[in-house]
Structures are given as structure tokens and as C-alpha cells.
Motif scaffolding. Sequence first.
Motif, mmCIF file in Angstrom:
data_model
loop_
_atom_site.group_PDB
_atom_site.id
_atom_site.type_symbol
_atom_site.label_atom_id
_atom_site.label_comp_id
_atom_site.label_asym_id
_atom_site.label_seq_id
_atom_site.Cartn_x
_atom_site.Cartn_y
_atom_site.Cartn_z
ATOM 1 N N PRO A 5 0.714 -1.288 0.033
ATOM 2 C CA PRO A 5 -0.207 0.159 0.020
ATOM 3 C C PRO A 5 0.782 1.217 -0.128
ATOM 4 C CG PRO A 5 0.002 -1.129 2.184
ATOM 5 C CD PRO A 5 0.819 -2.019 1.272
ATOM 6 N N ILE A 6 2.108 1.277 0.386
ATOM 7 C CA ILE A 6 3.029 2.391 0.339
ATOM 8 C C ILE A 6 3.418 2.680 -0.959
ATOM 9 C CG2 ILE A 6 5.171 3.394 1.269
ATOM 10 C CD1 ILE A 6 4.445 1.803 3.748
ATOM 11 N N CYS A 7 4.182 1.589 -1.653
ATOM 12 C CA CYS A 7 5.113 1.636 -2.868
ATOM 13 C C CYS A 7 4.272 1.195 -4.184
ATOM 14 C CB CYS A 7 6.401 1.297 -2.653
ATOM 15 S SG CYS A 7 6.588 -0.614 -2.614
ATOM 16 N N GLN A 8 3.430 0.355 -4.045
ATOM 17 C CA GLN A 8 2.589 -0.319 -4.874
ATOM 18 C C GLN A 8 3.453 -1.651 -5.622
ATOM 19 O OE1 GLN A 8 -0.322 0.501 -4.968
ATOM 20 N NE2 GLN A 8 -0.045 2.253 -3.885
ATOM 21 N N TYR A 9 4.639 -1.732 -5.098
ATOM 22 C CA TYR A 9 5.417 -2.724 -5.751
ATOM 23 C C TYR A 9 4.709 -4.300 -4.968
ATOM 24 C CZ TYR A 9 8.660 -0.084 -8.222
ATOM 25 O OH TYR A 9 9.272 0.865 -9.285
ATOM 26 N N PRO A 10 5.194 -5.532 -5.556
ATOM 27 C CA PRO A 10 4.730 -6.739 -5.080
ATOM 28 C C PRO A 10 5.124 -7.103 -3.746
ATOM 29 C CG PRO A 10 6.048 -6.996 -7.123
ATOM 30 C CD PRO A 10 6.364 -5.694 -6.724
ATOM 31 N N LEU A 11 4.397 -7.811 -2.895
ATOM 32 C CA LEU A 11 4.647 -8.407 -1.468
ATOM 33 C C LEU A 11 5.307 -9.493 -1.665
ATOM 34 C CD1 LEU A 11 1.246 -7.178 -0.074
ATOM 35 C CD2 LEU A 11 3.543 -6.100 0.154
ATOM 36 N N ASN A 12 6.009 -10.018 -0.414
ATOM 37 C CA ASN A 12 6.495 -11.154 -0.389
ATOM 38 C C ASN A 12 5.346 -12.083 0.593
ATOM 39 O OD1 ASN A 12 8.986 -11.224 -1.794
ATOM 40 N ND2 ASN A 12 9.913 -9.942 0.138
ATOM 41 N N GLU A 13 5.152 -11.040 1.612
ATOM 42 C CA GLU A 13 4.130 -11.667 2.654
ATOM 43 C C GLU A 13 3.300 -10.672 3.164
ATOM 44 O OE1 GLU A 13 6.904 -14.048 5.012
ATOM 45 O OE2 GLU A 13 5.232 -14.149 6.466
ATOM 46 N N TYR A 14 1.850 -10.994 3.503
ATOM 47 C CA TYR A 14 0.986 -10.199 3.999
ATOM 48 C C TYR A 14 0.205 -11.060 5.111
ATOM 49 C CZ TYR A 14 -3.725 -7.932 4.024
ATOM 50 O OH TYR A 14 -4.954 -7.396 4.476
ATOM 51 N N HIS A 15 -0.230 -10.382 6.154
ATOM 52 C CA HIS A 15 -1.060 -10.997 7.131
ATOM 53 C C HIS A 15 -2.429 -10.108 7.463
ATOM 54 C CE1 HIS A 15 1.808 -14.152 7.723
ATOM 55 N NE2 HIS A 15 2.831 -13.281 7.757
ATOM 56 N N VAL A 41 -6.599 2.739 6.146
ATOM 57 C CA VAL A 41 -7.873 3.224 5.694
ATOM 58 C C VAL A 41 -7.053 4.858 5.004
ATOM 59 C CG1 VAL A 41 -9.992 4.496 5.898
ATOM 60 C CG2 VAL A 41 -9.515 2.348 6.882
ATOM 61 N N MET A 42 -6.577 5.678 5.904
ATOM 62 C CA MET A 42 -6.091 6.798 5.612
ATOM 63 C C MET A 42 -5.034 6.642 4.036
ATOM 64 S SD MET A 42 -4.717 8.750 8.610
ATOM 65 C CE MET A 42 -3.733 10.155 7.937
ATOM 66 N N LEU A 43 -4.319 5.637 4.267
ATOM 67 C CA LEU A 43 -3.375 5.449 2.885
ATOM 68 C C LEU A 43 -4.212 5.061 1.702
ATOM 69 C CD1 LEU A 43 -0.433 5.534 2.880
ATOM 70 C CD2 LEU A 43 -0.393 2.988 3.288
ATOM 71 N N SER A 44 -5.229 4.618 1.719
ATOM 72 C CA SER A 44 -5.713 3.916 0.601
ATOM 73 C C SER A 44 -6.577 5.274 -0.072
ATOM 74 C CB SER A 44 -6.781 3.012 0.801
ATOM 75 O OG SER A 44 -7.846 3.492 1.920
ATOM 76 N N ARG A 45 -6.617 6.179 0.731
ATOM 77 C CA ARG A 45 -7.200 7.526 0.282
ATOM 78 C C ARG A 45 -5.985 8.494 -0.415
ATOM 79 N NH1 ARG A 45 -11.462 8.192 5.189
ATOM 80 N NH2 ARG A 45 -12.873 6.435 4.401
ATOM 81 N N PHE A 46 -4.952 8.398 -0.218
ATOM 82 C CA PHE A 46 -3.959 9.301 -0.886
ATOM 83 C C PHE A 46 -3.923 9.147 -2.333
ATOM 84 C CE2 PHE A 46 -0.406 9.282 2.836
ATOM 85 C CZ PHE A 46 -1.366 9.917 3.718
ATOM 86 N N THR A 47 -3.952 10.271 -2.865
ATOM 87 C CA THR A 47 -3.793 10.550 -4.284
ATOM 88 C C THR A 47 -2.356 10.529 -4.762
ATOM 89 O OG1 THR A 47 -3.987 12.870 -4.013
ATOM 90 C CG2 THR A 47 -5.947 11.689 -4.235
ATOM 91 N N GLU A 48 -2.165 10.490 -6.033
ATOM 92 C CA GLU A 48 -0.936 10.758 -6.803
ATOM 93 C C GLU A 48 -0.162 11.864 -6.345
ATOM 94 O OE1 GLU A 48 1.119 9.439 -9.522
ATOM 95 O OE2 GLU A 48 0.237 7.878 -8.478
ATOM 96 N N LYS A 49 -0.839 12.802 -5.797
ATOM 97 C CA LYS A 49 -0.040 14.161 -5.251
ATOM 98 C C LYS A 49 0.797 13.714 -4.151
ATOM 99 C CE LYS A 49 -3.773 17.267 -5.922
ATOM 100 N NZ LYS A 49 -4.634 17.729 -5.028
ATOM 101 N N GLU A 72 -0.843 8.845 12.930
ATOM 102 C CA GLU A 72 0.054 9.966 13.040
ATOM 103 C C GLU A 72 1.200 10.107 12.570
ATOM 104 O OE1 GLU A 72 -0.976 11.928 15.284
ATOM 105 O OE2 GLU A 72 0.581 12.966 16.142
ATOM 106 N N HIS A 73 1.766 8.879 11.803
ATOM 107 C CA HIS A 73 2.928 9.082 10.929
ATOM 108 C C HIS A 73 2.292 9.565 9.671
ATOM 109 C CE1 HIS A 73 4.866 5.810 13.177
ATOM 110 N NE2 HIS A 73 6.002 6.651 13.304
ATOM 111 N N LEU A 74 1.468 9.302 9.028
ATOM 112 C CA LEU A 74 0.579 9.532 7.992
ATOM 113 C C LEU A 74 0.464 11.121 7.686
ATOM 114 C CD1 LEU A 74 -1.298 6.474 6.964
ATOM 115 C CD2 LEU A 74 0.967 6.914 6.257
#
Length: 335
Positions: A5-15, A41-49, A72-74
Motif C-alpha cells: 500500500p505504500i510503494c505499489q510494488y509486489p509483496l513477499n508476505e501479507y497478514h 484506511v488513510m493510506l488507501s485515500r492518498f492520491t497521486e499528489k 499519526e505518522h501519515l
Amino acid sequence: MGQCPICQYPLNEYHEPGDRDVYIFDCKKCGKYSITGTASVMLSRFTEKRARELMFLSSTVRHNQGMQISSEHLRHLDEIREPSFGERAEQLLNYFSSAHPRVGEYISILDRMRMESALTALNNQGYDDLTADNQSRIDLILPLLAVSWSENADELEYLIREYLYREMGYLSLEDDQSIQARISPHGWDVINQHLPGNPQSDIAFVAMWFDDQLAPIFETAIKPGIIDAGYRPIRIDQHEHINRIDDEIIALLRKSRFVVADFTGQRGGVYFESGFALGLGLPVFWICNDPSEASEELHFDVNHYNFIFWKKDRLDILRAALTRRIEAELGKGPR
Ligand SMILES: [Zn+2]
């Protein structure tokens, strides 16, 4: 396996989250990290900007493996500081040395064309349909992009070939076209000199003016801010000692993980301690009373650092900002 969800590159693992509402990822570029439900949820709403900020977040995560990303980080992504060109090259060199710790070991560095064709193929086909060759190239390139804060293969190649190899001589290559490199003797010297100070330490050295007026700043903001980030705050006047104070200060600085320096009151000791810490290669977190409340100006040697300015009646903000900045730079501490 899905995308990061951060860089859009493939994952090795996900839980999926368990009862703690935390998603756990292992991304080919960012590496291992977790993210809270709200943050996700916040991250999924980020746009290209926000693409550039997310690129910086990816590098921050790569340098702080296992970090947990909160909302808080985001909310404060724009505070991530992009390292200088030289720092980026040095981080890359350090990464090579920890991935290939044996002297004389060969490091695959590829070249721009091979990197670009693998990245294009990844874009077009997805990871699973890549040839085995391209898969291993992608596995090699993505962490290097994150480690070096590079946007693309061009930047990465420039850092490796122009800077680490041609300009600084930290890498040695058989010839200019070679896709194998070794760390040169000069490179090893630099790596050994620049080993970051005390990675195992949990001590946060607090440099500040020991004035009664400032006691609440320490007690209600600096101290809990450091503790929340997982480290142990120590102020020299609270630290029992029998040696001369300056010997004690230097000995403690040598054992510390980082320094929090409050420049309010413009004390010489604070300048000395933070300068000494920089010389040891320790991170310094710079704070000061807000200029609108302060009577004196910061000395020109330090006023270009990224200060957190505090106001007397909003110490909760200082506390949270300090925690956030420590965690962003060093990851959560051991405590
Ligand atoms: Zn990622």
C-alpha cells in the motif's frame, strides 16, 4: 500476493489483522512493516499528489525495519527529511557492506538498461509472469531503490557508478561496464569509520539549560516524549556521578544512542554537547522555545537544522512531535 500500500510494488508476505487491528507486510521494496487499521484506511485515500512523500516513507521503512505505521505518522509525512546526496550514497554503501560483509565479496550492481528492462517488464506483466532472470533482478533492484531514496534506475545507477565508484572510489569494478563490484579498501575504511554510534544503546542524552523555569519542559514533554519512543532519557544533572562533570558528559555521550538538545536560553554547554554528538555520528534532535516567545536568536551554526519549536502552554505538542521524529529516524526503541 498483492501490492504494497505504500510503494505499489509486489509483496513477499501479507497478514490480515488479528485482534490487534494491525496489518503486517513484507514488501519487496520497503521490507517488513506493520500498519494500523486507521492508517491503512488513510493510506488507501492518498492520491497521486502524495507520491513523493510515499516514496520517502518507503525509504524510511526500509531503514527502520519492523516499524509500525500509525495515522499519526501519515498525518506528518511532510516532515520526513530527504537525506543529502552524500548521505544517500553512504546509506547505499552501508547496505552493500551489511548484505556482503566478507571482504572481497562480489556485489551485483546491474546496469541501467538491465534495471530498466526488468522494471518495465514488472509493470507490464506483474511479478509472477516475469522470467526467473527478471524476478531476481527485481529482487535486487527494489531494496536498493528504497535504501538510496532513488526514484528510478537512473538515479540508482548514478549513485553507484558515478559517485561510489568513479568519484569516491568506494567500489572497485573490473571495468566501467562491469555488473559486479567489490567494496574497495578505501570503501571499507570509510564504512569502519562511519559505523553509526551505539546502535544497541537505549540512552537518550538530554542537553538543556538546567534552569528551574525549564523543569516542566523536561518533565512533561522531553522525558515522556523519549520514553514513548522506547528510549531512556538521561540528563546529566540527574545522573549520579563522582567524576568531573565534563568527563562524565563525554563518557555518557559515547554510550548514548542519540541526543535531544533544547537550545532555549542559548547555553554554551548545549552547543558543545550537540556538536560533540554530531562528531560521534549520533543523531541530534533539535528543539527550542518558539521564536515568538524566545528572547534570543539561535546561533547561525545550528539554525539550519530542522527544529521542533515549542510553546509553554502546548507542551503536549512537543511531546508528540519528539516521539514521532525519534521513531521516524531511528525506529521504535528497545524499551
Ligand atoms: Zn512497499
